[in-house]
Design a protein around this motif. Structure first.
Motif, mmCIF file in Angstrom:
data_model
loop_
_atom_site.group_PDB
_atom_site.id
_atom_site.type_symbol
_atom_site.label_atom_id
_atom_site.label_comp_id
_atom_site.label_asym_id
_atom_site.label_seq_id
_atom_site.Cartn_x
_atom_site.Cartn_y
_atom_site.Cartn_z
ATOM 1 N N LEU A 175 6.686 -4.622 -11.779
ATOM 2 C CA LEU A 175 6.790 -3.839 -10.775
ATOM 3 C C LEU A 175 5.536 -2.855 -10.847
ATOM 4 N N SER A 176 4.340 -3.078 -9.190
ATOM 5 C CA SER A 176 3.496 -2.270 -9.699
ATOM 6 C C SER A 176 3.539 -1.547 -8.116
ATOM 7 N N TYR A 177 3.045 -0.657 -7.967
ATOM 8 C CA TYR A 177 2.612 0.247 -6.122
ATOM 9 C C TYR A 177 1.405 0.504 -5.892
ATOM 10 N N ASN A 216 16.198 -0.375 -0.199
ATOM 11 C CA ASN A 216 15.358 -1.248 1.329
ATOM 12 C C ASN A 216 14.936 -3.026 0.610
ATOM 13 N N VAL A 217 15.379 -3.719 0.728
ATOM 14 C CA VAL A 217 14.869 -4.705 0.352
ATOM 15 C C VAL A 217 13.449 -4.827 1.428
ATOM 16 N N GLY A 218 13.611 -4.616 2.464
ATOM 17 C CA GLY A 218 12.269 -4.170 3.261
ATOM 18 C C GLY A 218 10.444 -3.346 1.960
ATOM 19 N N SER A 219 11.192 -2.662 1.205
ATOM 20 C CA SER A 219 10.484 -2.181 0.793
ATOM 21 C C SER A 219 9.867 -3.128 -0.271
ATOM 22 N N ILE A 220 10.754 -4.273 -0.297
ATOM 23 C CA ILE A 220 9.715 -5.009 -2.128
ATOM 24 C C ILE A 220 9.649 -6.157 -1.917
ATOM 25 N N GLU A 221 8.021 -6.212 -2.222
ATOM 26 C CA GLU A 221 7.066 -7.579 -2.398
ATOM 27 C C GLU A 221 7.179 -8.251 -3.683
ATOM 28 N N ARG A 233 6.706 1.559 -1.337
ATOM 29 C CA ARG A 233 6.509 -0.310 -1.398
ATOM 30 C C ARG A 233 6.002 -0.681 -2.688
ATOM 31 N N VAL A 234 7.319 -1.604 -3.698
ATOM 32 C CA VAL A 234 6.647 -2.052 -4.964
ATOM 33 C C VAL A 234 6.743 -3.503 -4.394
ATOM 34 N N LEU A 235 5.571 -3.941 -5.528
ATOM 35 C CA LEU A 235 5.233 -5.425 -5.801
ATOM 36 C C LEU A 235 6.139 -5.676 -6.617
ATOM 37 N N VAL A 236 7.095 -6.681 -6.838
ATOM 38 C CA VAL A 236 7.570 -7.257 -8.063
ATOM 39 C C VAL A 236 6.886 -8.754 -8.327
ATOM 40 N N THR A 237 6.141 -8.764 -9.432
ATOM 41 C CA THR A 237 5.477 -9.993 -9.702
ATOM 42 C C THR A 237 5.164 -10.629 -11.223
ATOM 43 N N GLY A 238 6.527 -12.223 -10.704
ATOM 44 C CA GLY A 238 6.933 -12.654 -11.714
ATOM 45 C C GLY A 238 5.781 -13.723 -12.462
ATOM 46 N N THR A 297 0.894 -0.947 0.186
ATOM 47 C CA THR A 297 0.146 0.421 -0.005
ATOM 48 C C THR A 297 0.926 1.175 -0.061
ATOM 49 N N ASN A 298 0.229 2.068 -0.326
ATOM 50 C CA ASN A 298 0.614 3.410 -1.068
ATOM 51 C C ASN A 298 0.266 4.395 -0.966
ATOM 52 N N SER A 299 1.157 6.304 -0.155
ATOM 53 C CA SER A 299 -0.221 7.083 -0.777
ATOM 54 C C SER A 299 -0.134 6.640 -2.293
ATOM 55 N N PRO A 300 -1.804 7.897 -2.319
ATOM 56 C CA PRO A 300 -2.091 7.983 -3.908
ATOM 57 C C PRO A 300 -0.906 9.196 -4.399
ATOM 58 N N ASP A 301 0.099 10.296 -3.615
ATOM 59 C CA ASP A 301 0.401 11.058 -4.446
ATOM 60 C C ASP A 301 2.453 10.068 -4.802
ATOM 61 N N VAL A 302 2.200 9.188 -4.113
ATOM 62 C CA VAL A 302 2.931 7.722 -4.403
ATOM 63 C C VAL A 302 2.360 6.768 -6.025
#
Length: 175
Positions: A173-175, A141-146, A104-109, A57-62
């Protein structure tokens, strides 16, 4: 005396087994299937269907700022090696993530449809992990990557031709 040695040996073996198992990731640490999958909810004792909320989850600005970023990295057949074009895309993502440290970013393979479902889920995971490792190696930061693998489940293109296969072999990659 022999009985004492056998008891000691059994205790050492049991301790090694417990300790060895403790280092493995829990099954719930890796998401390997789409929400609302059409596959059975439980295959071989493994729940493949992800039913929880958003992974990031991210802020609308991000979200708004990330909307114009190139967000797809393509891979060769049966590969999780990032091409130079993929690195160029990821370098722009790195700059964005460094400018937005709370993002935070989601990487989907993803994969094309060739191969078994299990193989494609594993390959999609390797692709997502490779992208995460690249981002981390550039200071993100690896903690910000799912990461999540969808395998062949959500194709970008339909068809059984090389162009469709090429479009489906990707990490997004999605936010």
């Amino acid at each position: 005396m022999i009985l004492g040695k056998n008891v000691f040996f059994a205790a050492v073996c049991a301790s090694a087994m417990v300790t060895g198992c403790a280092s493995h990731p829990k099954q719930s640490d890796i998401i390997v299937s789409p929400v609302n999958s059409s596959y059975p909810a439980n295959v071989s004792g493994i729940d493949y269907n992800y039913t929880s909320g958003a992974l990031v989850t991210n802020s609308p600005d991000v979200v708004k700022a990330a909307a114009n970023l190139a967000s797809v990295v393509y891979f060769d057949f049966n590969s999780s090696i990032i091409s130079q074009a993929g690195k160029n895309t990821l370098n722009k993502q790195v700059a964005f993530l460094k400018q937005n440290p709370t993002a935070r970013v989601l990487v989907t393979g993803h994969t094309d449809e060739r191969g078994s479902r299990e193989y494609n889920l594993a390959l999609g995971e390797r692709r997502a992990q490779t992208v995460r490792k690249y981002l981390a190696s550039q200071g993100v930061n690896v903690g910000s990557i799912e990461i999540r693998s969808l395998g062949e489940e959500m194709p970008a293109a339909n068809g059984r031709n090389e162009e469709a296969y090429r479009q489906n072999r990707r990490a997004v990659l999605s936010y």
